[in-house]
Design an enzyme around this catalytic site. Structure first.
Site, PDB file in Angstrom:
ATOM      1  N   CYS A   1       0.813  -1.220   0.000  1.00 13.04           N
ATOM      2  CA  CYS A   1       0.000   0.000   0.000  1.00 13.04           C
ATOM      3  C   CYS A   1       0.844   1.266   0.000  1.00 13.04           C
ATOM      4  O   CYS A   1       0.438   2.283  -0.572  1.00 13.04           O
ATOM      5  CB  CYS A   1      -0.964  -0.005   1.186  1.00 13.04           C
ATOM      6  SG  CYS A   1      -0.162  -0.236   2.793  1.00 13.04           S
TER       7      CYS A   1
ATOM      8  N   HIS B   1      -2.368   6.908   3.357  1.00  9.54           N
ATOM      9  CA  HIS B   1      -0.923   7.099   3.504  1.00  9.54           C
ATOM     10  C   HIS B   1      -0.491   8.334   2.725  1.00  9.54           C
ATOM     11  O   HIS B   1      -1.064   8.661   1.675  1.00  9.54           O
ATOM     12  CB  HIS B   1      -0.154   5.897   2.947  1.00  9.54           C
ATOM     13  CG  HIS B   1      -0.273   4.650   3.749  1.00  9.54           C
ATOM     14  ND1 HIS B   1      -0.840   4.596   5.005  1.00  9.54           N
ATOM     15  CD2 HIS B   1       0.127   3.361   3.466  1.00  9.54           C
ATOM     16  CE1 HIS B   1      -0.781   3.356   5.458  1.00  9.54           C
ATOM     17  NE2 HIS B   1      -0.197   2.597   4.539  1.00  9.54           N
TER      18      HIS B   1
END
Length: 353
Positions: free
Chosen positions: A131, A256
């Site tokens: 990710c 993120h």
């Protein structure tokens, strides 16, 4: 086989699995039957997908009979065991674990960057990147095509959900604890006094940042930092790319972020880079410093594109760009990229490939 390929979702009851089901219900429908698969303890549950209730099946070899494509979101060891079984039963596997990412016979695919690699799958498996890598690689891929990437220096700011449901629950409980006290955060040790030990993080995350994500590896680097390095090299086809990463956990639920210093083979231009990224697939440019407009996790969470801003030419190197990117680590960082890769495979069935 039906007119449309049959899909299996393995790990359908997990955090990423639930996002997969949402995507299958909202994206263009390219699938015939959809089978939902999970561990034996989840068998019999009914989940909504495409407006219908579908019963969850227990993971077993026979559930893959007749399946054309299987999307996996399970722990590494489960993928390592079961993905080859699914392939033996006739499925192409798109795997979101780390089990196969660096296998030379397994392509690591991001549809906006290297879609052609999805067709070259000697083991019948296609891997999905980590990710953190996915939160930046669509932007970096677009810039690489124009300027030729030479080096990356990145610092990540990774959300609690990167550690799974336990990470989210831990952060929420810590936030409640420090809010209830109302006085902490001004003296060394006072946050630790009110926040219980335990959870997936190496220290309190509320009112804090932790320069550690993943597990220990050689040279003092973490597994997350090495994933950024090794996966970027493989996706971009640059085996000697210089990459330095420091991964930091921050008190954000989901999405993120990364601060990126990218050095290219040729001089770069700020306006040209901004325009290039404005037309890049899967990218949204949020870059108006005079109005203090730039990407943030709270504006990115729940969305599919990578958001990029703070685009600047380095003051010390005309070949380098500094920029800031945000991406939802449960969507593009996991479920969405998996679904997009699976759709590439589905198109092969409709095209008779």
């Amino acid at each position: 086989m039906s007119a449309k390929p049959t899909l299996a979702v393995v790990g359908a009851t997990g955090a990423v699995g639930s996002v997969m089901l949402d995507l299958l219900s909202t994206r263009v429908d390219v699938w015939g039957e959809i089978r939902l698969i999970a561990s034996a303890r989840s068998a019999g549950k009914k989940l909504q997908v495409r407006g219908e209730e579908v019963e969850v099946l227990a993971l077993a070899p026979e559930v893959f009979d007749g399946v054309d494509v299987a999307m996996f979101d399970v722990p590494d060891e489960v993928s390592a065991q079961w993905a080859p079984i699914a392939v033996e039963r006739g499925a192409v596997v798109v795997d979101n674990s780390a089990a196969f990412r660096l296998d030379p016979d397994v392509p690591l695919v991001v549809p906006e960057v290297n879609p052609e690699a999805a067709k070259i799958r000697a083991r019948g498996i296609i891997a999905n990147p980590n990710c953190t890598t996915l939160s930046m690689i669509v932007v970096i891929g677009a810039l690489h095509r124009r300027y030729g990437l030479n080096e990356l220096v990145v610092a990540s700011y990774q959300a609690a959900s990167g550690a799974g449901r336990e990470g989210i629950d831990t952060l929420r409980s810590e936030i409640a604890a420090v809010a209830a006290d109302g006085t902490v955060g001004e003296r060394a040790g006072d946050v630790r006094r009110v926040v219980a030990d335990g959870g997936p993080f190496p220290g309190p995350l509320a009112l804090n940042v932790l320069p550690w994500a993943g597990s220990m590896r050689d040279g003092g680097y973490t597994s997350e930092e090495l994933k950024v390095r090794n996966e970027s090299r493989k996706i971009l086809g640059l085996p000697d790319l210089k990459v330095s990463a420091t991964c930091v956990r921050v008190p954000v639920i989901t999405a993120h972020s990364l601060a990126v210093h990218a050095i290219f083979d040729t001089d770069v231009d700020q306006g040209q880079a901004q325009e290039l990224l404005q037309h890049a697939q899967g990218v949204v440019v949020v870059d108006d410093p005079e109005r203090l407009e730039f990407p943030t996790p709270i504006d990115t969470v729940g969305t599919d594109p990578t958001h990029v801003g703070r685009i600047r030419v380095s003051m010390d190197d005309p070949r380098a760009l500094d920029l800031f990117v945000c991406g939802d680590n449960l969507r593009k960082g996991a479920a969405l990229n998996t679904a997009q890769v699976a759709e590439l495979v589905a198109a092969e069935f409709s095209n008779g490939a």
